[in-house]
Structures are given as C-alpha cells and as structure tokens.
Design a protein around this motif. Structure first.
Motif, short mmCIF file in Angstrom:
data_model
loop_
_atom_site.label_atom_id
_atom_site.label_comp_id
_atom_site.label_asym_id
_atom_site.label_seq_id
_atom_site.Cartn_x
_atom_site.Cartn_y
_atom_site.Cartn_z
N UNK A 39 0.84 -1.20 0.00
CA UNK A 39 0.00 0.00 0.00
C UNK A 39 0.87 1.24 0.00
N UNK A 40 1.91 1.24 0.81
CA UNK A 40 2.81 2.39 0.88
C UNK A 40 3.48 2.63 -0.46
N UNK A 41 3.93 1.57 -1.13
CA UNK A 41 4.57 1.73 -2.43
C UNK A 41 3.59 2.24 -3.48
N UNK A 42 2.35 1.78 -3.43
CA UNK A 42 1.34 2.27 -4.36
C UNK A 42 1.11 3.75 -4.14
N UNK A 43 0.99 4.16 -2.88
CA UNK A 43 0.80 5.58 -2.58
C UNK A 43 1.98 6.41 -3.04
N UNK A 44 3.16 5.88 -2.90
CA UNK A 44 4.37 6.60 -3.26
C UNK A 44 4.52 6.72 -4.78
N UNK A 45 4.13 5.72 -5.51
CA UNK A 45 4.39 5.67 -6.96
C UNK A 45 3.22 6.08 -7.83
N UNK A 46 2.08 6.43 -7.28
CA UNK A 46 0.92 6.66 -8.14
C UNK A 46 1.00 7.98 -8.90
N UNK A 47 1.86 8.91 -8.54
CA UNK A 47 2.03 10.16 -9.26
C UNK A 47 3.42 10.22 -9.86
N UNK A 48 3.82 9.23 -10.59
CA UNK A 48 5.18 9.13 -11.10
C UNK A 48 5.57 10.31 -11.98
N UNK A 49 4.67 10.85 -12.76
CA UNK A 49 5.00 11.92 -13.70
C UNK A 49 5.38 13.22 -13.02
N UNK A 58 -1.92 16.92 -0.46
CA UNK A 58 -2.86 17.25 0.61
C UNK A 58 -2.62 18.68 1.08
N UNK A 59 -3.68 19.30 1.57
CA UNK A 59 -3.57 20.67 2.05
C UNK A 59 -2.61 20.76 3.22
N UNK A 60 -1.88 21.86 3.29
CA UNK A 60 -0.92 22.05 4.36
C UNK A 60 -1.64 22.02 5.69
N UNK A 61 -1.14 21.26 6.64
CA UNK A 61 -1.74 21.17 7.96
C UNK A 61 -2.83 20.14 8.07
N UNK A 62 -3.17 19.49 6.96
CA UNK A 62 -4.21 18.47 7.01
C UNK A 62 -3.66 17.21 7.67
N UNK A 63 -4.46 16.55 8.48
CA UNK A 63 -4.05 15.32 9.13
C UNK A 63 -3.83 14.23 8.10
N UNK A 64 -2.63 13.64 8.10
CA UNK A 64 -2.33 12.58 7.16
C UNK A 64 -2.76 11.24 7.74
N UNK A 65 -3.10 10.29 6.88
CA UNK A 65 -3.51 8.98 7.37
C UNK A 65 -2.33 8.21 7.96
N UNK A 66 -2.62 7.41 8.93
CA UNK A 66 -1.61 6.56 9.56
C UNK A 66 -1.90 5.14 9.12
N UNK A 67 -0.89 4.48 8.56
CA UNK A 67 -1.05 3.09 8.16
C UNK A 67 -0.26 2.22 9.11
N UNK A 68 -0.83 1.13 9.52
CA UNK A 68 -0.05 0.27 10.39
C UNK A 68 -0.87 -0.85 10.97
N UNK A 69 -0.14 -1.68 11.64
CA UNK A 69 -0.74 -2.82 12.31
C UNK A 69 0.37 -3.72 12.81
N UNK A 70 0.06 -4.55 13.76
CA UNK A 70 1.02 -5.50 14.33
C UNK A 70 2.25 -4.79 14.87
N UNK A 71 2.08 -3.57 15.38
CA UNK A 71 3.17 -2.87 16.03
C UNK A 71 4.04 -2.04 15.11
N UNK A 72 3.74 -1.98 13.80
CA UNK A 72 4.52 -1.18 12.87
C UNK A 72 3.58 -0.15 12.24
N UNK A 73 3.95 1.13 12.32
CA UNK A 73 3.11 2.20 11.82
C UNK A 73 3.91 3.08 10.87
N UNK A 74 3.26 3.49 9.76
CA UNK A 74 3.88 4.36 8.77
C UNK A 74 3.05 5.64 8.71
N UNK A 75 3.73 6.79 8.84
CA UNK A 75 3.06 8.08 8.79
C UNK A 75 3.79 8.97 7.81
#
Length: 165
Positions: A39-49, A58-75
């Motif tokens: 999921x992280x790689x898809x989010x990172x690569x979807x705007x390749x151009x 995202x708008x400046x100051x907007x809360x970004x989604x937190x991805x994670x589970x099993x004790x590992x979280x990516x923000x």
C-alpha cells in the motif's frame, strides 16, 4: 553407560495446537506487513510523472492517514517546504525511523533512526518553565480550590446540626 550426546532426541512441541497457532499468527503478521508495504509503495508511486509523492497534494496542515498494524506504523511527513518522506515506528522494537523521498532519484532513503526505550524513561529532559513538578502543583491547587468551592455551594441538609453563630 551412554556417552553424552549419543541419544539426542529432538524435543517436539509441548502443545502441538499452540505451535500451529503460533506459526499461523506469524504468517498472518508477515502477510499484514507485506500488504502495508505494498500500500505504501502504491501511494508513493501513483504520481510518477510529477516527481512528487501523491500524498504531497494534501492541504498544508491536514491530518495525514496513519497506516499500520502489528506494532509497525507508517506516517507520511513533511520535513521542510519541499521535502517529503515518512516516519516508520516499530512499537515492539521501540524504534523510530525517518525516510526522505528524493524526487530526482525517485528513491526513498533512510535519513535517521532512533531507539527510544530509554528516552521514554526521562522525566525532565529539555523542559523549560513551568517544570513538570510546577505543573503538577498547579493542577493540585486548582483541584483543591474546585473542591472547596464545590463544598461551599452544597445545599444544607435539613437534618444537619445548626452552626453556632
């Protein structure tokens, strides 16, 4: 008499169902980790151009989604005006890592890592005024003042003995 090491049996699991449960749990945790990385790689690569990761729109100051589970979280995070990346926290290993995205190279690189077990045990590191002890005293004083005011505002019970005036 036997010589040591000649009759070595491999000990089996004490509880076969617990062993199967442990291995299926481990497989599920690894599968969860693989899905999160995908999921992280898809989010990172979807705007390749554009040369920038997609979460930068995202708008400046907007809360970004937190991805994670099993004790590992990516923000996802913004390190400076035009510098993007993400933070990865492993709760079990008590480690925080920062990764920066380099748009020219289209790479995500580790820029910092910290083991924070002992950081959490500090009580007064790099604190200004008021100190944590002073804040504690102020809170206790406020609570005591509120209790006194609350007790003074209670209605008098008709059965209560009359106060001598």
């Amino acid at each position: 008499m036997q010589t040591p090491g000649t009759n070595m049996e491999t000990p089996g699991p004490r509880n076969p169902s617990a062993s199967a449960l442990g291995s299926s749990l481990a497989k599920a945790l690894w599968a969860n980790c693989v899905v999160l990385v995908a999921i992280f790689l898809v989010l990172l690569c979807r705007n390749q151009g554009s040369g920038m990761p997609a979460f930068s729109s995202a708008a400046f100051g907007q809360q970004m989604p937190i991805g994670g589970g099993a004790g590992v979280f990516i923000v996802p995070g913004q390190f400076s005006t035009n510098t993007w990346g993400c933070y990865l926290m492993d709760v079990d290993a008590e480690t925080l890592c920062a990764y920066q995205f380099y748009p020219g190279d289209k790479q995500l690189r580790l820029i910092a890592s910290r083991y924070f077990r002992f950081d959490r045990r500090l009580k007064n590191f790099n604190t200004g005024t008021p100190s944590p002890a002073e804040v504690e005293q102020l809170v206790a004083q406020e609570q005591n003042d509120a209790r006194v005011k609350e007790q003074n505002n209670l209605p008098v019970s008709p059965e209560a003995p009359a106060k001598n005036q």
